[in-house]
Design an enzyme around this catalytic site. Structure first.
Site, PDB file in Angstrom:
ATOM      1  N   SER A  27       0.813  -1.219   0.000  1.00 59.80           N
ATOM      2  CA  SER A  27       0.000   0.000   0.000  1.00 59.80           C
ATOM      3  C   SER A  27       0.846   1.269   0.000  1.00 59.80           C
ATOM      4  CB  SER A  27      -0.918  -0.016   1.232  1.00 59.80           C
ATOM      5  OG  SER A  27      -1.599   1.210   1.375  1.00 59.80           O
ATOM      6  N   ASP A  83       5.114  -4.047   9.751  1.00 56.20           N
ATOM      7  CA  ASP A  83       5.875  -3.824  10.982  1.00 56.20           C
ATOM      8  C   ASP A  83       6.512  -5.104  11.524  1.00 56.20           C
ATOM      9  OD1 ASP A  83       5.347  -1.107  11.130  1.00 56.20           O
ATOM     10  OD2 ASP A  83       3.509  -1.385  12.279  1.00 56.20           O
ATOM     11  N   MET A  84       5.726  -6.175  11.613  1.00 54.17           N
ATOM     12  CA  MET A  84       6.213  -7.382  12.263  1.00 54.17           C
ATOM     13  C   MET A  84       7.263  -8.115  11.429  1.00 54.17           C
ATOM     14  SD  MET A  84       4.963  -7.636  15.295  1.00 54.17           S
ATOM     15  CE  MET A  84       5.313  -5.897  15.320  1.00 54.17           C
ATOM     16  N   HIS A 108       6.365   4.373  10.270  1.00 53.41           N
ATOM     17  CA  HIS A 108       5.747   4.177  11.580  1.00 53.41           C
ATOM     18  C   HIS A 108       6.880   3.902  12.561  1.00 53.41           C
ATOM     19  CE1 HIS A 108       3.053   3.096  14.741  1.00 53.41           C
ATOM     20  NE2 HIS A 108       3.028   1.798  14.545  1.00 53.41           N
ATOM     21  N   GLU A 227     -29.282   1.879  10.754  1.00 51.21           N
ATOM     22  CA  GLU A 227     -29.325   2.918  11.784  1.00 51.21           C
ATOM     23  C   GLU A 227     -28.037   2.998  12.615  1.00 51.21           C
ATOM     24  OE1 GLU A 227     -31.436   5.291  12.178  1.00 51.21           O
ATOM     25  OE2 GLU A 227     -32.703   4.569  10.559  1.00 51.21           O
ATOM     26  N   GLU A 231     -25.148   4.370   8.567  1.00 52.14           N
ATOM     27  CA  GLU A 231     -25.209   5.829   8.613  1.00 52.14           C
ATOM     28  C   GLU A 231     -24.038   6.460   9.368  1.00 52.14           C
ATOM     29  OE1 GLU A 231     -28.929   7.735   9.428  1.00 52.14           O
ATOM     30  OE2 GLU A 231     -30.095   6.106   8.529  1.00 52.14           O
TER      31      GLU A 231
END
Length: 330
Positions: A27, A83-84, A108, A227, A231
């Site tokens: 990514s 990370d790991m 990071h 709900e 939303e």
């Protein structure tokens, strides 16, 4: 006040004549490599041979190299694998190829802050942490914009580490939006605490408990999903764009009054105390120790927890509703 740098404050000059190796092409790795190349930086990509990332990098016009070879050729090494996986890769392939005056770049602070990677004293150790997933870093760059980032220097062996880290932030487009000075400690701890208490842990549990409450009161699961969960994105979009007050101005008066009077009774000081307890485990290193042990033992607990979420009624009904709305493929 935080120290913030913008595009006009920063130069790419510290990257001139330097070769940057991006280790990892997921990514963030793909976005960083492409953005830096488009900014005129000399970029190579270091990967494990013959994987999907290798093929993707070749399709994007790079000639990927095995990680140790890329590390040896470069004098700026950007660690963008998970990370790991970083400590083992660093120990086997990066550290043996470091030379005095090289720079290690992280997105990071986890491995440096918790001492899982301990670089030699003669290299710069810096961080650019974009506050966005990698694809958005690339998308914003192509649109002539940028995403904000946090920048930090852990070790300034050359006396020029700050110039370098700001140049990298500029090369990936982040200074267009603005970059904020921080430390590896602050970035790591706030990131973990935010993920656990709000962004992933707290938010997901709030939504699931809201769904369960409505279903237990006898309402249809589909209605409960809309709900309590669906939303939530619409409200978060309003907060993201306009802030809390701006969001409140854009919902009904009934929603305003109900939310402002009932919300603090649900998310009360007891919840905040639980957040503080969770935060303490980050600050004293307990969480990092637990997570490293979990990863090294095969992530059995994580797999079980993921399966539990997958099988939750909210996820099952949500999957069908997302398909109905065209948000998820069959």
């Amino acid at each position: 006040m935080a120290q913030i740098w913008k595009d006009e404050d920063v130069s790419l000059e510290p990257l001139k004549g330097r070769k940057v190796a991006v280790i990892g092409y997921g990514s963030q790795g793909r976005a960083w490599a492409l953005n830096m190349r488009d900014s005129g930086v000399d970029v190579i990509v270091g990967l494990r041979p013959n994987g999907k990332s290798w093929d993707q990098a070749k399709a994007d016009g790079f000639e990927p190299l095995p990680i140790p070879e890329a590390a040896k050729k470069a004098d700026v090494i950007v660690m963008l694998i998970p990370d790991m996986a970083q400590p083992e890769v660093y120990e086997k392939y990066i550290e043996p190829n470091l030379e005095e005056g090289n720079a290690l770049v992280f997105a990071h602070g986890f491995n440096i802050h918790y001492g899982l990677i301990k670089p030699p004293k003669n290299v710069d150790v810096v961080m650019v942490a974009p506050k966005s997933p990698g694809p958005k870093v690339r998308e914003a760059y192509l649109q002539g914009r940028g995403v904000p980032a946090l920048v930090a220097v852990h070790q300034d062996a050359t006396g020029k580490a700050w110039d370098l880290v700001l140049a990298i932030a500029k090369a990936i487009g982040c200074t267009r939006a603005g970059v904020i000075k921080t430390t590896f400690k602050e970035e790591t701890e706030t990131d973990l605490i935010g993920e656990q208490t709000v962004l992933v842990g707290g938010l997901m549990e709030l939504l699931l408990k809201g769904f369960e409450n409505l279903v237990e009161l006898g309402y249809q699961p589909e209605i409960a999903y809309f709900e309590a969960i669906n939303e939530a994105k619409l409200i978060m979009d309003l907060i993201w764009q306009y802030g809390f007050y701006g969001m409140l101005k854009r919902v009904s008066d009934t929603a305003k009054y109900g939310g402002l009077t009932v919300g603090p009774r649900v998310i009360d000081e007891h919840v905040k105390e639980n957040m503080k307890k969770a935060s303490e485990r980050v600050l004293n290193g307990e969480f990092a120790k637990e997570w490293v042990e979990e990863y090294k033992s095969g992530s059995k607990k994580l797999t079980e927890l993921m399966e539990k979420v997958k099988e939750h009624p909210a996820e099952k009904v949500g999957r069908e509703l997302r398909k109905m709305m065209g948000l998820e493929e069959e």
